[in-house]
Structures are given as C-alpha cells and as structure tokens.
Design a protein around this motif. Structure first.
Motif, PDB file in Angstrom:
ATOM      1  N   LEU A 273      34.857  60.165  41.103  1.00 26.28           N
ATOM      2  CA  LEU A 273      35.709  60.520  42.232  1.00 26.28           C
ATOM      3  C   LEU A 273      35.030  60.244  43.558  1.00 26.28           C
ATOM      4  CD1 LEU A 273      37.188  63.916  40.981  1.00 26.28           C
ATOM      5  CD2 LEU A 273      38.373  61.740  41.177  1.00 26.28           C
ATOM      6  N   THR A 274      33.701  60.205  43.570  1.00 24.94           N
ATOM      7  CA  THR A 274      32.978  59.941  44.812  1.00 24.94           C
ATOM      8  C   THR A 274      32.818  58.448  45.058  1.00 24.94           C
ATOM      9  OG1 THR A 274      31.767  62.003  44.531  1.00 24.94           O
ATOM     10  CG2 THR A 274      30.860  60.408  46.069  1.00 24.94           C
ATOM     11  N   GLY A 275      32.266  57.735  44.078  1.00 26.63           N
ATOM     12  CA  GLY A 275      31.999  56.316  44.275  1.00 26.63           C
ATOM     13  C   GLY A 275      33.197  55.432  44.046  1.00 26.63           C
ATOM     14  N   GLY A 276      34.154  55.891  43.244  1.00 25.25           N
ATOM     15  CA  GLY A 276      35.294  55.054  42.926  1.00 25.25           C
ATOM     16  C   GLY A 276      36.503  55.267  43.801  1.00 25.25           C
ATOM     17  N   ALA A 277      36.336  55.990  44.900  1.00 21.00           N
ATOM     18  CA  ALA A 277      37.469  56.321  45.762  1.00 21.00           C
ATOM     19  C   ALA A 277      37.628  55.325  46.904  1.00 21.00           C
ATOM     20  CB  ALA A 277      37.283  57.731  46.328  1.00 21.00           C
ATOM     21  N   VAL A 278      37.150  54.100  46.703  1.00 26.28           N
ATOM     22  CA  VAL A 278      37.161  53.138  47.805  1.00 26.28           C
ATOM     23  C   VAL A 278      38.586  52.836  48.245  1.00 26.28           C
ATOM     24  CG1 VAL A 278      36.459  50.833  48.503  1.00 26.28           C
ATOM     25  CG2 VAL A 278      35.007  52.154  46.973  1.00 26.28           C
ATOM     26  N   ALA A 279      39.486  52.589  47.279  1.00 25.85           N
ATOM     27  CA  ALA A 279      40.856  52.238  47.637  1.00 25.85           C
ATOM     28  C   ALA A 279      41.560  53.387  48.348  1.00 25.85           C
ATOM     29  CB  ALA A 279      41.636  51.821  46.391  1.00 25.85           C
ATOM     30  N   VAL A 280      41.368  54.608  47.845  1.00 20.55           N
ATOM     31  CA  VAL A 280      42.008  55.771  48.469  1.00 20.55           C
ATOM     32  C   VAL A 280      41.439  56.010  49.858  1.00 20.55           C
ATOM     33  CG1 VAL A 280      42.387  58.258  48.264  1.00 20.55           C
ATOM     34  CG2 VAL A 280      42.556  56.795  46.250  1.00 20.55           C
ATOM     35  N   GLU A 281      40.123  55.870  50.002  1.00 24.64           N
ATOM     36  CA  GLU A 281      39.516  56.033  51.323  1.00 24.64           C
ATOM     37  C   GLU A 281      40.010  54.960  52.286  1.00 24.64           C
ATOM     38  OE1 GLU A 281      35.274  58.003  49.832  1.00 24.64           O
ATOM     39  OE2 GLU A 281      35.326  55.999  50.686  1.00 24.64           O
ATOM     40  N   THR A 282      40.308  53.783  51.769  1.00 26.80           N
ATOM     41  CA  THR A 282      40.832  52.721  52.625  1.00 26.80           C
ATOM     42  C   THR A 282      42.253  53.028  53.076  1.00 26.80           C
ATOM     43  OG1 THR A 282      39.436  51.100  51.473  1.00 26.80           O
ATOM     44  CG2 THR A 282      41.313  50.252  52.743  1.00 26.80           C
ATOM     45  N   VAL A 283      43.085  53.534  52.140  1.00 27.32           N
ATOM     46  CA  VAL A 283      44.474  53.838  52.489  1.00 27.32           C
ATOM     47  C   VAL A 283      44.543  54.918  53.554  1.00 27.32           C
ATOM     48  CG1 VAL A 283      46.633  54.790  51.598  1.00 27.32           C
ATOM     49  CG2 VAL A 283      45.379  53.087  50.258  1.00 27.32           C
ATOM     50  N   PHE A 284      43.727  55.960  53.424  1.00 19.23           N
ATOM     51  CA  PHE A 284      43.780  57.100  54.351  1.00 19.23           C
ATOM     52  C   PHE A 284      42.738  57.008  55.458  1.00 19.23           C
ATOM     53  CE2 PHE A 284      45.694  58.874  50.470  1.00 19.23           C
ATOM     54  CZ  PHE A 284      46.867  59.392  50.994  1.00 19.23           C
ATOM     55  N   ALA A 285      42.017  55.881  55.557  1.00 17.09           N
ATOM     56  CA  ALA A 285      40.991  55.697  56.592  1.00 17.09           C
ATOM     57  C   ALA A 285      39.982  56.832  56.579  1.00 17.09           C
ATOM     58  CB  ALA A 285      41.639  55.574  57.977  1.00 17.09           C
ATOM     59  N   VAL A 286      39.524  57.203  55.386  1.00 12.82           N
ATOM     60  CA  VAL A 286      38.528  58.269  55.227  1.00 12.82           C
ATOM     61  C   VAL A 286      37.136  57.641  55.308  1.00 12.82           C
ATOM     62  CG1 VAL A 286      37.625  60.028  53.670  1.00 12.82           C
ATOM     63  CG2 VAL A 286      40.084  59.649  53.831  1.00 12.82           C
ATOM     64  N   PRO A 287      36.267  58.104  56.189  1.00 12.40           N
ATOM     65  CA  PRO A 287      34.939  57.488  56.349  1.00 12.40           C
ATOM     66  C   PRO A 287      33.953  57.966  55.284  1.00 12.40           C
ATOM     67  CG  PRO A 287      35.193  59.262  57.928  1.00 12.40           C
ATOM     68  CD  PRO A 287      36.502  59.163  57.198  1.00 12.40           C
ATOM     69  N   GLY A 288      34.261  57.734  54.010  1.00 12.19           N
ATOM     70  CA  GLY A 288      33.404  58.158  52.917  1.00 12.19           C
ATOM     71  C   GLY A 288      32.338  57.134  52.582  1.00 12.19           C
ATOM     72  N   ILE A 289      31.492  57.494  51.619  1.00 16.29           N
ATOM     73  CA  ILE A 289      30.370  56.633  51.268  1.00 16.29           C
ATOM     74  C   ILE A 289      30.853  55.374  50.550  1.00 16.29           C
ATOM     75  CG2 ILE A 289      29.964  57.766  49.054  1.00 16.29           C
ATOM     76  CD1 ILE A 289      27.285  56.514  51.502  1.00 16.29           C
ATOM     77  N   GLY A 290      31.940  55.473  49.775  1.00 16.74           N
ATOM     78  CA  GLY A 290      32.463  54.292  49.097  1.00 16.74           C
ATOM     79  C   GLY A 290      32.986  53.260  50.074  1.00 16.74           C
ATOM     80  N   ARG A 291      33.750  53.707  51.048  1.00 16.12           N
ATOM     81  CA  ARG A 291      34.274  52.785  52.063  1.00 16.12           C
ATOM     82  C   ARG A 291      33.141  52.213  52.902  1.00 16.12           C
ATOM     83  NH1 ARG A 291      37.724  54.390  57.235  1.00 16.12           N
ATOM     84  NH2 ARG A 291      38.541  52.366  57.821  1.00 16.12           N
ATOM     85  N   THR A 292      32.112  53.029  53.156  1.00 19.79           N
ATOM     86  CA  THR A 292      30.955  52.536  53.894  1.00 19.79           C
ATOM     87  C   THR A 292      30.247  51.430  53.119  1.00 19.79           C
ATOM     88  OG1 THR A 292      30.644  54.709  54.918  1.00 19.79           O
ATOM     89  CG2 THR A 292      28.764  53.215  54.938  1.00 19.79           C
ATOM     90  N   ALA A 293      30.073  51.635  51.814  1.00 20.94           N
ATOM     91  CA  ALA A 293      29.422  50.617  50.985  1.00 20.94           C
ATOM     92  C   ALA A 293      30.257  49.340  50.925  1.00 20.94           C
ATOM     93  CB  ALA A 293      29.194  51.168  49.578  1.00 20.94           C
ATOM     94  N   LEU A 294      31.570  49.466  50.833  1.00 19.85           N
ATOM     95  CA  LEU A 294      32.428  48.285  50.782  1.00 19.85           C
ATOM     96  C   LEU A 294      32.345  47.495  52.094  1.00 19.85           C
ATOM     97  CD1 LEU A 294      34.569  46.571  49.391  1.00 19.85           C
ATOM     98  CD2 LEU A 294      36.302  48.130  50.302  1.00 19.85           C
ATOM     99  N   GLY A 295      32.398  48.193  53.223  1.00 18.81           N
ATOM    100  CA  GLY A 295      32.278  47.498  54.511  1.00 18.81           C
ATOM    101  C   GLY A 295      30.935  46.816  54.663  1.00 18.81           C
ATOM    102  N   ALA A 296      29.871  47.472  54.208  1.00 18.65           N
ATOM    103  CA  ALA A 296      28.543  46.861  54.296  1.00 18.65           C
ATOM    104  C   ALA A 296      28.436  45.644  53.392  1.00 18.65           C
ATOM    105  CB  ALA A 296      27.482  47.894  53.926  1.00 18.65           C
ATOM    106  N   ALA A 297      29.076  45.701  52.214  1.00 16.42           N
ATOM    107  CA  ALA A 297      29.026  44.551  51.306  1.00 16.42           C
ATOM    108  C   ALA A 297      29.785  43.372  51.883  1.00 16.42           C
ATOM    109  CB  ALA A 297      29.605  44.950  49.947  1.00 16.42           C
ATOM    110  N   LYS A 298      30.936  43.621  52.498  1.00 16.10           N
ATOM    111  CA  LYS A 298      31.712  42.526  53.076  1.00 16.10           C
ATOM    112  C   LYS A 298      30.979  41.859  54.234  1.00 16.10           C
ATOM    113  CE  LYS A 298      36.384  44.040  51.847  1.00 16.10           C
ATOM    114  NZ  LYS A 298      37.711  44.472  52.363  1.00 16.10           N
ATOM    115  N   SER A 299      30.290  42.649  55.050  1.00 13.74           N
ATOM    116  CA  SER A 299      29.545  42.093  56.177  1.00 13.74           C
ATOM    117  C   SER A 299      28.109  41.726  55.823  1.00 13.74           C
ATOM    118  CB  SER A 299      29.536  43.097  57.332  1.00 13.74           C
ATOM    119  OG  SER A 299      28.873  44.291  56.951  1.00 13.74           O
ATOM    120  N   GLN A 300      27.717  41.940  54.570  1.00 11.02           N
ATOM    121  CA  GLN A 300      26.363  41.675  54.083  1.00 11.02           C
ATOM    122  C   GLN A 300      25.318  42.403  54.923  1.00 11.02           C
ATOM    123  OE1 GLN A 300      25.477  37.572  53.300  1.00 11.02           O
ATOM    124  NE2 GLN A 300      27.150  37.351  51.842  1.00 11.02           N
ATOM    125  N   ASP A 301      25.639  43.628  55.283  1.00 16.20           N
ATOM    126  CA  ASP A 301      24.702  44.495  55.997  1.00 16.20           C
ATOM    127  C   ASP A 301      23.798  45.149  54.954  1.00 16.20           C
ATOM    128  OD1 ASP A 301      23.367  46.206  57.641  1.00 16.20           O
ATOM    129  OD2 ASP A 301      25.149  47.071  58.576  1.00 16.20           O
TER     130      ASP A 301
END
Length: 615
Positions: free
Chosen positions: A246-274
């Motif tokens: 529920l913590t790491g796999g919530a990327v899609a839900v965090e994206t839909v609701f614009a929740v600044p969680g760790i999953g969404r943070t990791a996804l953004g960092a991966a896309k920008s190769q940060d």
C-alpha cells in the motif's frame, strides 16, 4: 541461545544485504542501462525551454560528475550514506533527505488509513464465515481484489469529489484528504486479505475444540477470537506485505489525487533520472519493507507460541468449500461469450465519426476515443492479458513452492522484492530490455512471488512442527515419503488458491506498467492499455473503462470459484472412495468363523478375561 539466533538470522540477513546492494546498484546504473544521456534528461527536467547545446550538456556533466562513470557515482553516494547524507537532487539542487522523509511520512499516513479500510472490509467478508461456520467460493472477494486501483480512484474522485463535492480531490492538507485515496487503495487489499482469512477459517471451525467450547457455553465472540488466533499465523506475513504494498505500490493513486507520497516521488525521480532522489526513495521503501517483514515474523512467532519450538502444532484438517457449479459456469459463459463475440470484430478499425458512442446493437460495449469498437478490443486483448498474467502467476507459484523450503534464504530476498514498487521494477527492466509485453512480464514476475513464498514458508514451517509429522519420523518414515505425501499436499493446495486469487492482481500490475508506457504499446488491444486510454474520458464514456475492469473482476471470480469447486469435488470423491474402502475392510471376514451359541461366546469371553488377568 545467541548461537541459535545467529544461525537463524545469518542466511536471511546475508540475502537481504546482497539483494539490497543489487537493487541500489541497478538504480544507480539506470541512466547507462537506458542508453539515454543523463545530462540531457536532467537538462529537460530543470528547464524545458533551455536549448540542449553542447556547452550546456558539458556544464551539467561537469557539475554532476557524470564523466567519472557510474561506479564513481555509486561510491560517492555510498560514502555519503554512511555519514547519513543522501546527497543533493540533480534537478532541484536541494538536499534529498528532507524530500524522502516528507514523502515517507505522507505515504505512511496514507498506508495506515488504507490498511484500516482493508481490515474493516476483510472483517466484513470474514464475518459470514464465522457466523455460518462454512466457507464460500469467495468470488465476490476476488472481484473486489481485482478492481483497478487507479480506476477506482478516478471514479471516487469524479463521484464524491467533483459530482457531490463532499471531499477534496487533490493535495495533502488534512485528514479529509486521506479518505478517497484510502478507499481506492483499501478496497482491493481488503478483498485479498478477507479472501485469504475466509479460505482458512472453515477447517478451523470444524475442529473438535470448537464444538466442545460451544457445548460448554463459551460465547460466540470468544470462539471466533480463538479461531482467528489459530488461523492468522501463516497469514500474518501477508498482512505485512499488503501494508508495504500500500505504500510503495500507490503510485497510480498518488498520481490521480496529486498526493506527494514516496511512490510518486520515486516515479518522478526515475522519469527525470534524478539518481540521488531515486536512490533515497528506493532505500526508504526497502527499509520499510525490511521493518514490516521483521515485525510480521515477530508477531507470527508470538501467535504460535512454544508449539512451534516444541514441534507440538496440530494443523487443521483440510475442508472442501461447497461451491454451487452454477457460479463458475455462469462466470465462464459470460467471459467466453464476450471474448468470442469480440474476436469476430476488427479491433483496429478507426471511425472518428463514431467517437465515444454508448452501447448499442452496432457496438454492444460502445466505442473509445478513436471510434474503435470496445468489444473487439476487449476480445482480442484477452489472449495477451490473461495469457501473460497466467504465465507470470505459474512462474511465481513454482518459485514460491521451491523457496518455501528455503525460508532463511528466501526471507531476505522476499522482503526486498516486496518493497520494490512494480513501477520501479518496470522502469529498470524497460531500461535494459526496452518497453514491451515481455519486459513488463519479467518485471512483474520479479516482484510477484514474495507473498506466495511467504505463505508457503509459513505453512512448511508449521507442517514440519506438527505432532503428526513428529510421529511419522518416530516410526521411521522415509523423508521423501513425508515430503511428497504430507508436506507438499498440505502446502500446495492453499498456496495454489492464493496464487489464483492473485492472478487478477498480476494482470493489474501489467496494466499499470502499460498505463505508464512500460508494457504493451499502442495500438495493441491489451486490457491495461484499454484502461489507460479510457481514463481520460471516463466521465463522458464510462463504458470504455468499465469493460476491461468488469472483465478482470469476472476473471477473478471465475478463477477462485472454479478452483474451489474443482478442489471440493475432488476431495469429496476421494472421501467417498476412502469410506467405501473402509466399509469393505470392515465387512470382510478376517478368519473363518463357525456359528456359535451364547454359551460358547460367554466361555470365550471368560477365557479371554482370564488370559488378560494372567498376563
């Protein structure tokens, strides 16, 4: 005592350390695995308007030290980690540690709320089993577990947030912002956990002690609590893994609701190769997985008590679930008719004049945003979606049954793999092998086996510690006989049912990778792509999104109810054969007997008693 603890922790700890290093090294090599210039990606992330001149790219390489190579970057990051420094973000230039801590706090709050929803829903699914004392096929729970989280999030946002205006739709500013994301995450998890508990309860409620307690006037609440305590130990690791998921796999839900969680943070960092931010986020998720795994193991040992140590466990006898054949038959007919009907149509025909049409005789399930027939795309996508998910599920089951007999080695690897979000695994695999169905299947296969392996390991440990197996060893039974006739049958059946229950979840994981462009590519009629393509206009044309979601739910119900019916029928047939065999052996005369009168019987009994007294 200290030596025993060291022996039990050693292999698992070593496996955890090796897997942790492997994941962090793979994350550190992401820009070089993908073949993309990290300087160009960072430049685009910093400023989309700045021209990518050779001078600008050279300045970024010099600033980040990219010319030194990936090994030098990994070494610098590891040395900083030993000092408690996670580095500086390549994009924003800020310290990584505060961003990771902030995202982890948000995700932990969301995880707690979603886990509470999951436990409440699981309790509602388990309550009928406790009241009636018998299980069901679990088709409804399986359908709940198969609901796409991001689709449920989108529907909840549109209905409760936009339509009714009851709750906020985005951001993170208070407890009310938790409700909709927690429901979207908690409903599928609750369906899964409730089905697992309800599947194991009937065998416990059929034991002798339950009848004795009820005859002695013990309240139903105490009996139910004792039954849950007895059935929970092998399932406690599943609860821990569900919480981490529920913590790491919530990327899609965090994206839909614009929740600044760790999953969404990791996804953004991966896309920008940060890399520093990505490595810090992945490290936080892995640490969370390790802590949850350790707490689950401790809770399981406390629940089992000294019976595990003293090999005094008594396992509940397997009890077949009564399932009416109409349930799997109806679901199978619905699926087969829908898929077969869709196979007769063209899934690629585009008609822009027929965009987003509602269901009709011409288009029974309506059309999508390009005017393509939804029924045709649903039917043609069944083979790739269901076939790939079934293959991944079978591989995970085989790996789980093999690793279940090596719990000390598999425990560490399962903790790491379970804490790794499917999206990050998909990004790493896609970077090395490119996006596509095979890469997505490999990524999901790498992280889908830990729940099954944990379930198998828990069952193997309890079977080996049972009093029945202790008696088998005492009478000199062959180890291979014990393995094939007692251990494997006791473990394989519940783990197989668990794997079947996770089949729609695997299909959803594949769909989520397709949603992010890491799985099947357009215009392939894959169910995950159908969900992704229809999400943008779900408010105007909900039928395009509901069609693959309902198909996944029907698949889950068919898999679980069909397996329960087949297993119950096989067990009843075996029970009838065993009863006939015992009846024949009882009625068969062992020795020739002549008719005797009552006096001869009494004399024989007297002689027997006299012999017994003499002995």
């Amino acid at each position: 005592m200290r030596e025993t603890v060291r022996k039990s922790v050693g292999p698992a700890g070593l496996t955890r350390f090796v897997c942790l290093l492997a994941v962090l090294a793979a994350v550190g090599l992401l820009p070089w695995l993908s073949g993309r210039d990290p300087a160009l990606t960072v430049l685009r992330a910093r400023s989309a308007e700045q021209e990518a001149t050779p001078e600008a790219l050279a300045a970024i390489r010099d600033d980040l030290g990219l010319d030194a190579g990936p090994l030098s970057l990994l070494g610098r990051w590891a040395s900083g980690l030993l000092r408690g420094d996670l580095g500086t973000s390549w994009v924003s230039g800020t310290d990584v540690l505060p961003s990771v801590v902030s995202g982890l706090q948000v995700s932990l709050g969301l995880m707690g709320a979603a886990f509470a929803v999951a436990v409440l829903l699981a309790g509602a699914l388990v309550a009928p089993v406790l009241l009636r004392g018998r299980g069901t096929a679990g088709a409804f729970a399986a359908m709940l577990a198969a609901v796409p989280e991001f689709l449920l999030a989108t529907v909840a946002l549109l209905v409760c947030g936009v339509g009714l205006g009851l709750l906020p739709t985005s951001g993170w500013a208070g407890p009310e912002y938790l409700v909709l994301p927690a429901i979207a995450l908690g409903v599928p998890a609750g369906g899964l956990l409730g089905r697992l508990v309800a599947d194991a309860l009937p065998a416990v409620l059929d034991e002798r002690w339950v009848e004795l307690w009820r005859g002695a006037g013990v309240s139903r609440a105490r009996v139910s609590a004792a039954a849950l305590r007895r059935v929970l130990p092998p399932l406690v690791p599943q609860f821990g893994m569900a919480a981490v998921g529920l913590t790491g796999g919530a990327v899609a839900v965090e994206t839909v609701f614009a929740v600044p969680g760790i999953g969404r943070t990791a996804l953004g960092a991966a896309k920008s190769q940060d890399l520093p931010l990505l490595q810090g986020s992945i490290l936080a998720l892995l640490a969370l997985g390790l802590v949850a795994g350790a707490l689950a193991a401790l809770a399981r040992r406390r629940l089992l008590g000294p019976a595990l140590r003293d090999a005094g466990l008594t396992l509940p006898a397997a009890r077949p679930v009564r399932t009416h054949p109409a349930v799997p038959l109806t679901l199978a007919v619905l699926l087969l008719v829908t898929i077969g009907w869709g196979l007769l149509r063209d899934p690629y025909a585009v008609d822009t004049t027929a965009r987003l049409l509602p269901p009709s005789w011409t288009h029974p399930l309506g059309t999508d945003g390009l005017g393509r027939d939804v029924l045709a795309r649903l039917g043609h996508g069944a083979a790739s979606t269901v076939g790939t998910a079934a293959a991944v599920c079978a591989l995970s089951l085989l790996a789980a049954l093999a690793l279940g007999f090596l719990p000390r080695v598999a425990e560490g690897a399962s903790d790491i793999a379970n804490a790794l979000p499917p999206v990050i695994a998909g990004i790493l695999v896609a970077a090395a092998a490119g996006p596509g169905t095979r890469g997505a299947a490999l990524a999901v296969a790498l992280i889908s086996w830990p729940p099954l392996a944990a379930h198998a390991a828990a069952l193997v440990q309890e079977v080996r510690a049972s009093t029945f197996l202790t008696a088998q060893r005492a009478i000199g039974a062959d180890p291979w006989w014990i393995l094939t006739r007692h251990v494997l049958p006791s473990v394989a059946a519940p783990v197989t049912r668990h794997a079947i229950l996770r089949l729609p979840g695997i299909a959803l994981a594949l769909a989520s990778l397709g949603f992010l462009g890491l799985g099947a590519q357009p215009p392939t009629p894959e169910w995950g792509l159908l969900l992704d393509e229809s999400r943008a206009y779900v408010e105007r044309a909900p039928w395009a999104a509901l069609a693959p979601a309902v198909a996944l739910a029907l698949l889950a119900g068919l898999a679980v109810s069909g397996a329960a019916y087949t297993q119950g029928r096989a067990r009843r047939r075996g029970s009838r054969r065993a009863d006939r065999r015992r009846t024949n052996e009882t009625n068969r005369p062992r020795y020739p007997q002549a008719p005797t009168d009552d006096r001869d019987d009494r004399d024989g009994n007297d002689e027997t008693l006299a012999g017994a007294r003499h002995a």
